[in-house]
Design a protein around this motif. Structure first.
Motif, PDB file in Angstrom:
ATOM      1  N   GLY A 137     -15.378  60.834  28.728  1.00  0.00           N
ATOM      2  CA  GLY A 137     -16.719  60.661  28.273  1.00  0.00           C
ATOM      3  C   GLY A 137     -17.680  60.347  29.321  1.00  0.00           C
ATOM      4  N   HIS A 138     -17.223  59.822  30.619  1.00  0.00           N
ATOM      5  CA  HIS A 138     -17.927  59.616  31.707  1.00  0.00           C
ATOM      6  C   HIS A 138     -18.468  60.645  32.495  1.00  0.00           C
ATOM      7  N   PRO A 139     -19.289  60.682  33.463  1.00  0.00           N
ATOM      8  CA  PRO A 139     -19.532  61.748  34.433  1.00  0.00           C
ATOM      9  C   PRO A 139     -18.343  61.947  35.299  1.00  0.00           C
ATOM     10  N   PRO A 140     -18.337  62.904  36.195  1.00  0.00           N
ATOM     11  CA  PRO A 140     -17.237  63.239  37.110  1.00  0.00           C
ATOM     12  C   PRO A 140     -17.142  61.921  38.067  1.00  0.00           C
ATOM     13  N   VAL A 141     -16.046  61.667  38.580  1.00  0.00           N
ATOM     14  CA  VAL A 141     -15.645  60.582  39.548  1.00  0.00           C
ATOM     15  C   VAL A 141     -15.609  61.043  40.815  1.00  0.00           C
ATOM     16  N   GLU A 142     -15.735  62.413  41.298  1.00  0.00           N
ATOM     17  CA  GLU A 142     -15.517  62.835  42.565  1.00  0.00           C
ATOM     18  C   GLU A 142     -16.550  63.920  42.887  1.00  0.00           C
ATOM     19  N   ALA A 143     -17.325  63.706  44.062  1.00  0.00           N
ATOM     20  CA  ALA A 143     -18.315  64.703  44.432  1.00  0.00           C
ATOM     21  C   ALA A 143     -17.401  65.911  45.306  1.00  0.00           C
ATOM     22  N   SER A 144     -17.796  67.094  45.332  1.00  0.00           N
ATOM     23  CA  SER A 144     -17.170  68.136  45.946  1.00  0.00           C
ATOM     24  C   SER A 144     -17.521  67.789  47.340  1.00  0.00           C
ATOM     25  N   ASP A 145     -16.281  68.167  48.368  1.00  0.00           N
ATOM     26  CA  ASP A 145     -16.237  67.822  49.778  1.00  0.00           C
ATOM     27  C   ASP A 145     -16.009  69.154  50.593  1.00  0.00           C
ATOM     28  N   LYS A 146     -16.554  70.100  50.045  1.00  0.00           N
ATOM     29  CA  LYS A 146     -16.467  71.523  50.509  1.00  0.00           C
ATOM     30  C   LYS A 146     -17.482  71.554  51.430  1.00  0.00           C
ATOM     31  N   PRO A 147     -17.383  72.029  52.879  1.00  0.00           N
ATOM     32  CA  PRO A 147     -18.350  71.979  53.741  1.00  0.00           C
ATOM     33  C   PRO A 147     -19.031  73.294  53.552  1.00  0.00           C
ATOM     34  N   ARG A 148     -20.359  73.063  53.694  1.00  0.00           N
ATOM     35  CA  ARG A 148     -21.251  74.478  53.518  1.00  0.00           C
ATOM     36  C   ARG A 148     -21.926  74.623  54.928  1.00  0.00           C
ATOM     37  N   TRP A 149     -21.416  75.613  55.441  1.00  0.00           N
ATOM     38  CA  TRP A 149     -21.966  76.070  56.835  1.00  0.00           C
ATOM     39  C   TRP A 149     -23.231  77.076  57.054  1.00  0.00           C
ATOM     40  N   THR A 150     -24.101  76.560  57.714  1.00  0.00           N
ATOM     41  CA  THR A 150     -25.449  77.274  57.700  1.00  0.00           C
ATOM     42  C   THR A 150     -25.612  77.677  59.265  1.00  0.00           C
ATOM     43  N   PRO A 151     -26.454  78.511  59.576  1.00  0.00           N
ATOM     44  CA  PRO A 151     -26.786  79.006  60.997  1.00  0.00           C
ATOM     45  C   PRO A 151     -27.345  77.690  61.740  1.00  0.00           C
ATOM     46  N   ALA A 152     -28.022  76.556  61.250  1.00  0.00           N
ATOM     47  CA  ALA A 152     -28.481  75.544  61.764  1.00  0.00           C
ATOM     48  C   ALA A 152     -27.373  74.516  61.961  1.00  0.00           C
ATOM     49  N   LYS A 153     -26.369  74.378  61.170  1.00  0.00           N
ATOM     50  CA  LYS A 153     -25.422  73.393  61.664  1.00  0.00           C
ATOM     51  C   LYS A 153     -24.657  74.014  62.346  1.00  0.00           C
ATOM     52  N   ILE A 154     -24.087  75.155  62.414  1.00  0.00           N
ATOM     53  CA  ILE A 154     -23.398  75.919  63.595  1.00  0.00           C
ATOM     54  C   ILE A 154     -24.015  75.740  65.072  1.00  0.00           C
ATOM     55  N   ALA A 155     -25.412  75.943  65.015  1.00  0.00           N
ATOM     56  CA  ALA A 155     -26.179  75.722  66.380  1.00  0.00           C
ATOM     57  C   ALA A 155     -26.101  74.161  66.766  1.00  0.00           C
ATOM     58  N   LEU A 156     -26.169  73.264  65.798  1.00  0.00           N
ATOM     59  CA  LEU A 156     -26.025  71.895  66.093  1.00  0.00           C
ATOM     60  C   LEU A 156     -24.516  71.564  66.484  1.00  0.00           C
ATOM     61  N   TRP A 157     -23.638  71.908  66.174  1.00  0.00           N
ATOM     62  CA  TRP A 157     -22.213  71.529  66.721  1.00  0.00           C
ATOM     63  C   TRP A 157     -22.092  72.325  68.003  1.00  0.00           C
ATOM     64  N   VAL A 158     -22.623  73.466  68.387  1.00  0.00           N
ATOM     65  CA  VAL A 158     -22.607  74.015  69.261  1.00  0.00           C
ATOM     66  C   VAL A 158     -23.046  73.299  70.689  1.00  0.00           C
TER      67      VAL A 158
END
Length: 740
Positions: free
Chosen positions: A5-26
């Motif tokens: 009866g209550h909302p989910p207790v866990e949020a998704s932890d799957k990373p979402r890669w974007t060109p900006a994130k890739i550039a940041l880590w480089v």
């Protein structure tokens, strides 16, 4: 998908890669690579201190994002749908579901003691590079791994202590050895940490008043957050921070007033104050004093280090210490005697790898974690934060004048305790480019309004001078150096005391776990008679060692710190051995290398250091050599020797070195027993192929909380869903605030 009866207790932890994130880590990787290259290859010129900051922060970011996540998801398989002990057993005393930001602050404050402040300062005598490499590489692959993995395994076992986990996982022989070793080492660690506090606060009304005021402030925060405004973490944080700053400023007023004598305490009086405080912090409910005080201390700790880092970025001081000094190769440094291997890795403990952290990670913290995935922030992230403290301490020691550094960290027996004697001694060390004068040493003392800085050993005063140099250049100029020096002294004492109070509570848990094997009632940590008795025994044990250190003619910190370092790293070996054993017993052998590699390194380094402290013929290194030298001098009728000015003090040295040497042998033997039994158990588990798991059976979680320091967009959305759902369940608005 909602459950029950209550909302989910866990949020998704799957990373979402974007060109900006890739550039940041480089970009982060490239900046870190440049910084490491400059630190590694520079030899003939002074290195700008900003490269230490870039090398550390870039390394930490990459390790936290990639390596820590790999351990969390692949090795530990953390599951937020599974209820933690804080949710299942919450009782408001020891098991207390705590906001991850408050718990991160509590955990960091509890683990960050003398090691990241004193160790790097002392190790700087060998140059900046050995310490820098060990602090950063060590924390990524050893210290932070140990903290997070031990925290997770203890949490899955209802917050079981390290000693009890060793007994359950390794077996009766190794387990009993581990219980004895862990408890004995714990007492030594607490005594040495408390000794640094005493040395910092003795005869300092400013520091004593400011530190004492953190207790009523913490009590106010605890009651505010529990009864007045539940869930209002940001609100109470701002109030607590403002009160802390007021206490610091008021400490200066007190020091200049007629009340100064009330807060001017000698070392023995401070010992008794610490014993009483440690007992109270151990027996009172965790929400009332311990957690809010440690959280409050985190503002001071993190704030000071952040300000110091910003000061370095603005002032851009250059190091005066080279990458390597002659002492890195001849092992005859004035701050401590011993070769680069193994003693740099023993001297710098808490900033890279510390067994004491495993006690906190299996003591108070696992009983307060709300969701399993929070262990990455609390365990791995908390240790990275401490490592940065160690880096900043190393930088502070390396940017001050080398002549002043060695004058401060050389024993009074070598310098004579005077500026003239110190200048002559330092200039006679033969270090390239190092030359000082009595006038320069007197001027440095006058700048911070101290009568003398000569032979102010132990590391803490040197760090305070380094902080005053950096922050004085940015905030206030030369005239502000005295303020920043005394501020740093108080900061160091506050830093370390939070480890003493949390450590005492952890020691109480350990003793209760041990006694519970004979009297089962003691295993209930909330049983008040047992808690009071165990707390009294623990504070009496470390208090007696503390009194010995305070009155030691050789200087308690000088003789106890090597034993502290060895004991600390031996304790890390126990923790890592338990982790390897659990992985082997639960069918995760392919990941045993994660704690296994740092375990092998730690064992080699620490047992080598133990061997030298026990068998070295150099009285400056070996406890027994020093013991025999003083014993023979007494037998020959001598009435003084070195820093011991009379027969009574010589007898005290004989007695203390006997105790310290005996403990060195005991610790090494116990750890060898633990390691052999752990190896036997692991090999047996691998050969049998059977799964043996002592975890508490999984139970479904019915709460939600974000996992990182800052909530993600999905976590914020889920938090909003929970607030709406709780509002429907309790229309009066009495529901607790869901953390964002």
């Amino acid at each position: 998908m909602a459950t029950v009866g209550h909302p989910p207790v866990e949020a998704s932890d799957k990373p979402r890669w974007t060109p900006a994130k890739i550039a940041l880590w480089v970009a982060i990787s490239l900046l870190g690579g440049v910084a490491w290259t400059i630190l590694a290859v520079a030899r003939d010129e002074h290195v700008n201190a900003i490269w230490f900051i870039f090398a550390a922060l870039c390394s930490y970011a990459i390790a936290y994002r990639f390596y820590a996540r790999f351990i969390l998801t692949k090795v530990l398989k953390a599951d937020d749908k599974r209820a933690t002990p804080a949710e299942r057993l919450e009782n408001g005393v020891d098991y207390n579901r705590t906001d991850r930001r408050v718990l991160y602050g509590h955990h960091f404050a509890a683990i960050a003691g003398a090691g990241p402040l004193v160790g790097p300062v002392l190790a700087a005598q060998m140059g900046y590079l050995p310490g820098t490499i060990w602090i950063i590489v060590g924390v990524v692959f050893a210290g932070a791994v140990q903290d997070m993995v031990v925290l997770f395994f203890s949490m899955r076992r209802n917050g079981r202590s390290l000693g009890q986990m060793a007994r359950d996982e390794i077996g009766p022989i190794g387990g009993v050895a581990a219980l004895l070793a862990v408890l004995a080492i714990m007492i030594i660690l607490l005594a040495v940490l408390a000794l640094v506090v005493v040395n910092s606060l003795a005869e300092s009304p400013w520091g004593v008043f400011s530190l004492a005021m953190t207790i009523p402030i913490a009590l106010f925060m605890g009651f505010y957050l529990r009864y007045l405004r539940p869930g209002r973490v940001t609100e109470v944080s701002l109030i607590g921070c403002a009160l802390l700053l007021l206490a610091i400023v008021a400490g200066g007023w007190i020091a200049d007033s007629s009340l100064a004598s009330v807060f001017t305490l000698d070392k023995v009086t401070l010992v008794w104050c610490l014993i009483i405080y440690g007992f109270l912090a151990s027996v009172l409910p965790v929400w009332m004093l311990l957690a809010p005080r440690d959280y409050l201390s985190t503002f001071m700790k993190v704030g000071t280090i952040v300000v110091l880092a910003l000061g370095v970025l603005v002032a851009m001081p250059a190091t005066t210490m080279p990458a390597f000094t002659d002492f890195a190769f001849n092992g005859q440094g004035p701050a401590f005697t011993g070769s680069l291997f193994p003693f740099v890795f023993i001297t710098i403990a808490c900033g890279a790898l510390s067994g004491f952290h495993a006690l906190v990670s299996s003591g108070t913290t696992p009983k307060m974690v709300a969701k399993e995935r929070q262990v990455r922030l609390i365990g791995y992230g908390g240790m990275l934060t401490e490592s940065f403290v160690a880096i900043m301490a190393l930088v502070a020691a390396c940017v001050i004048d080398q002549g002043l550094y060695f004058a401060m960290n050389s024993a009074a027996g070598a310098t004579g305790g005077t500026a003239e004697g110190a200048a002559e001694f330092v200039n006679g060390l033969g270090l390239a480019g190092v030359s000082t004068t009595p006038e320069a040493l007197d001027a440095a003392a006058a700048a911070v309004q101290e009568e003398s800085l000569v032979s102010r050993t132990g590391g803490a005063p040197t760090l305070a001078v380094g902080i005053s140099e950096v922050l004085g250049d940015v905030f206030g100029g030369e005239g502000a150096k005295a303020f920043w020096y005394h501020f740093a002294i108080m900061f160091e004492a506050l830093f370390i005391l939070t480890t003493v109070d949390a450590g005492t509570r952890v020691g109480r848990f350990m003793l209760q776990d041990t006694l519970g094997n004979v009297v089962p009632k003691f295993k209930d940590t909330s049983w008040r008679p047992g808690a009071i008795l165990a707390s009294a025994v623990i504070v009496a044990a470390w208090g007696s060692i503390l009194l010995m250190g305070v009155t030691d003619p050789l200087g308690g910190i000088n003789t106890l710190f090597p034993l502290f370092g060895i004991a600390n790293q031996l304790l890390a070996a126990v923790a890592l051995a338990v982790c390897v054993t659990i992985l082997c017993k639960t069918g995760r052998v392919k990941y045993a290398w994660v704690p296994g590699i740092p375990l092998v390194w730690d064992v080699v380094v620490t047992l080598t250091a133990s061997w030298q402290k026990i068998f070295s013929s150099d009285p400056n290194i070996g406890y027994w050599s020093q013991h025999n030298a003083y014993k023979e001098a007494l037998a020959a009728g001598e009435t003084s020797m070195g820093p011991a000015e009379n027969v009574e003090q010589m007898e005290q040295v004989v007695r203390n070195t006997f105790i310290q040497g005996s403990l060195s042998i005991l610790f090494a033997l116990l750890i060898v027993v633990v390691l052999v039994d752990a190896l036997r158990k692991s090999i047996s588990a691998i050969r049998s192929g059977t799964i043996s798991d002592t975890e508490h059976p999984a139970e479904e979680s019915h709460i939600f909380a974000p996992s990182g320091l800052f909530a993600t967009a999905e976590e914020k959305r889920l938090a909003a869903e929970w607030r709406e759902w709780e509002a429907k369940q309790k229309p009066t608005g009495s529901a607790e605030e869901v953390p964002a």
